[in-house]
Structure formats: structure tokens, C-alpha cells
Design an enzyme around this catalytic site. Structure first.
Site, PDB file in Angstrom:
ATOM      1  N   ALA A  35      26.193  21.853  12.328  1.00  0.00           N
ATOM      2  CA  ALA A  35      25.405  23.021  12.756  1.00  0.00           C
ATOM      3  C   ALA A  35      25.612  24.200  11.810  1.00  0.00           C
ATOM      4  O   ALA A  35      24.659  24.901  11.458  1.00  0.00           O
ATOM      5  CB  ALA A  35      25.774  23.402  14.188  1.00  0.00           C
ATOM      6  N   ASP A  38      23.823  23.464   8.578  1.00  0.00           N
ATOM      7  CA  ASP A  38      22.387  23.666   8.798  1.00  0.00           C
ATOM      8  C   ASP A  38      22.039  25.145   8.793  1.00  0.00           C
ATOM      9  O   ASP A  38      20.992  25.553   8.287  1.00  0.00           O
ATOM     10  CB  ASP A  38      21.935  23.023  10.105  1.00  0.00           C
ATOM     11  CG  ASP A  38      21.874  21.510  10.014  1.00  0.00           C
ATOM     12  OD1 ASP A  38      21.899  20.968   8.889  1.00  0.00           O
ATOM     13  OD2 ASP A  38      21.808  20.864  11.079  1.00  0.00           O
ATOM     14  N   SER A  83      22.865  -7.093 -16.390  1.00  0.00           N
ATOM     15  CA  SER A  83      23.249  -7.535 -15.054  1.00  0.00           C
ATOM     16  C   SER A  83      24.554  -8.311 -15.130  1.00  0.00           C
ATOM     17  O   SER A  83      24.960  -8.789 -16.183  1.00  0.00           O
ATOM     18  CB  SER A  83      22.162  -8.404 -14.439  1.00  0.00           C
ATOM     19  OG  SER A  83      22.010  -9.583 -15.195  1.00  0.00           O
ATOM     20  N   LYS A 120      30.916  -9.367  -6.397  1.00  0.00           N
ATOM     21  CA  LYS A 120      29.576  -8.831  -6.607  1.00  0.00           C
ATOM     22  C   LYS A 120      28.977  -8.455  -5.264  1.00  0.00           C
ATOM     23  O   LYS A 120      28.950  -9.253  -4.334  1.00  0.00           O
ATOM     24  CB  LYS A 120      28.686  -9.851  -7.306  1.00  0.00           C
ATOM     25  CG  LYS A 120      27.297  -9.299  -7.583  1.00  0.00           C
ATOM     26  CD  LYS A 120      26.430 -10.321  -8.275  1.00  0.00           C
ATOM     27  CE  LYS A 120      25.031  -9.752  -8.453  1.00  0.00           C
ATOM     28  NZ  LYS A 120      24.089 -10.742  -8.901  1.00  0.00           N
ATOM     29  N   ARG A 141      17.291  -0.478 -12.548  1.00  0.00           N
ATOM     30  CA  ARG A 141      17.646  -1.296 -13.713  1.00  0.00           C
ATOM     31  C   ARG A 141      16.412  -1.935 -14.322  1.00  0.00           C
ATOM     32  O   ARG A 141      16.302  -2.092 -15.534  1.00  0.00           O
ATOM     33  CB  ARG A 141      18.657  -2.374 -13.322  1.00  0.00           C
ATOM     34  CG  ARG A 141      19.205  -3.115 -14.527  1.00  0.00           C
ATOM     35  CD  ARG A 141      20.303  -4.069 -14.142  1.00  0.00           C
ATOM     36  NE  ARG A 141      19.787  -5.262 -13.501  1.00  0.00           N
ATOM     37  CZ  ARG A 141      19.257  -6.290 -14.146  1.00  0.00           C
ATOM     38  NH1 ARG A 141      19.168  -6.273 -15.450  1.00  0.00           N
ATOM     39  NH2 ARG A 141      18.826  -7.335 -13.491  1.00  0.00           N
TER      40      ARG A 141
END
Length: 179
Positions: A35, A38, A83, A120, A141
Site C-alpha cells: 500500500a 502504491d 543454446s 537445464k 534468443r
């Protein structure tokens, strides 16, 4: 409130909000209630509406919300995003290791090649590019050479800073690539 007062308050609010976000998203530490945070964001938004020329791209109010973009542009990576290779047995690992040794043979010394291995995890690999400390692009990627521009989508992720620490901004490196 004068424009100079508003500018000073806006800068203070941006730093305060970023400090709390950093503590929460990076340090896993809650330093302020949701709060209260915010409330700080609302004050910043209100000031920026009153003084729109003081809005900057690094403002927390400039985080994008809503639906992801349906169409993505393309971004060429700074260097290839390769990768990981899966191996499921000791034999597959040894075959992979032999391929690596052929690519980078050790000729003068017979030192062991050290590896870092990890489990992985499926997910999204992204590249973030910061120029002069500000996030300028984010991309997937893709094929490793060219990825899809997801900058606007990444701005919805509060854990990703729009601006990096001042130490990085002051370094000799004007562009920093984070993967």
C-alpha cells in the site's frame, strides 16, 4: 508546487520506488508495504500528469502494462546466443567432451578441462541491452543470431530494471548486454 520543486520530488520518488523494488525483486526483502509503495507510485504519477515534460523513460510510471504485443520486430544480437546441449548419459557427455577438445585442443599442457554443469530448466532466454544505464532493447534468443524484439513486454516485468545502478552508468562501458 513550482516546477523545480516537482522535479526534485519526482527524482526523489523515482529513487525511493526503485530502492524498494530492488530490495524486493533482487534481495528478496520487503522494505515497505504494498500500500505504501502504491502510494509513492500514485504521487509520482500525479506529479508527472501535472508536469508532463518531467516524465523520463526511466520513470516507474513508464512500465508498460496490458496485453503483450502480437507482432514482434527483429533484433540482431550483439554476439550469438547459443543454446545448451542436452546429455542424458555418461556416453553422450564423453562424446560431447571429445568434440569440445577437438575444437580447442590443449597442445602445450595436459591440464584437465574443467566444466560447469547445471540442470537445464525450460524457460525463456532473453538479451537485455542497456545503453548509458538505460534499458534500450530486450529480445528473445530466436535463432541465436536474430531474436524477436520483446522490449515492451519485458517492461511489464517489475524485476527487470529500466535503469541500472549509477556505478554502471559511470563506467567506461556505454553499452552493457545482460543475458
Amino acid at each position: 508546487m513550482t516546477k523545480a520543486d516537482a522535479k526534485a520530488r519526482i527524482e526523489k520518488l523515482k529513487k525511493e520506488i526503485e530502492r524498494h523494488r530492488y530490495a524486493y525483486h533482487v534481495l528478496d526483502k520487503t522494505t515497505i508495504s504494498e500500500a505504501a509503495l502504491d502510494s509513492l507510485k500514485h504521487e509520482l504519477y500525479t506529479l508527472e500528469q501535472e508536469f508532463p515534460d518531467l516524465i523520463t523513460t526511466d520513470s516507474p510510471t513508464q512500465r508498460v502494462g496490458g496485453k503483450p504485443l502480437a507482432k514482434f520486430g527483429k533484433i540482431k544480437h550483439f554476439s550469438p546466443m547459443l543454446s545448451m546441449e542436452d546429455v542424458f548419459s555418461l556416453e553422450e557427455f564423453e562424446a560431447w567432451s571429445q568434440r569440445i577438445q577437438k575444437l580447442a585442443p590443449i597442445t602445450n599442457y595436459q591440464l584437465p578441462i574443467l566444466f560447469f554443469c547445471m540442470v537445464k530448466l525450460d524457460g525463456l532466454a532473453i538479451e537485455l541491452v542497456y545503453r548509458d544505464g538505460q534499458l534500450v532493447t530486450a529480445s528473445t534468443r530466436g535463432d541465436g543470431i536474430i531474436g524477436e524484439d520483446i522490449t515492451q513486454n519485458v517492461k511489464t516485468i517489475e524485476a527487470i530494471p529500466l535503469v541500472i545502478a549509477s556505478e554502471a552508468k559511470q563506467s567506461q562501458t556505454r553499452e552493457i548486454v545482460v543475458r
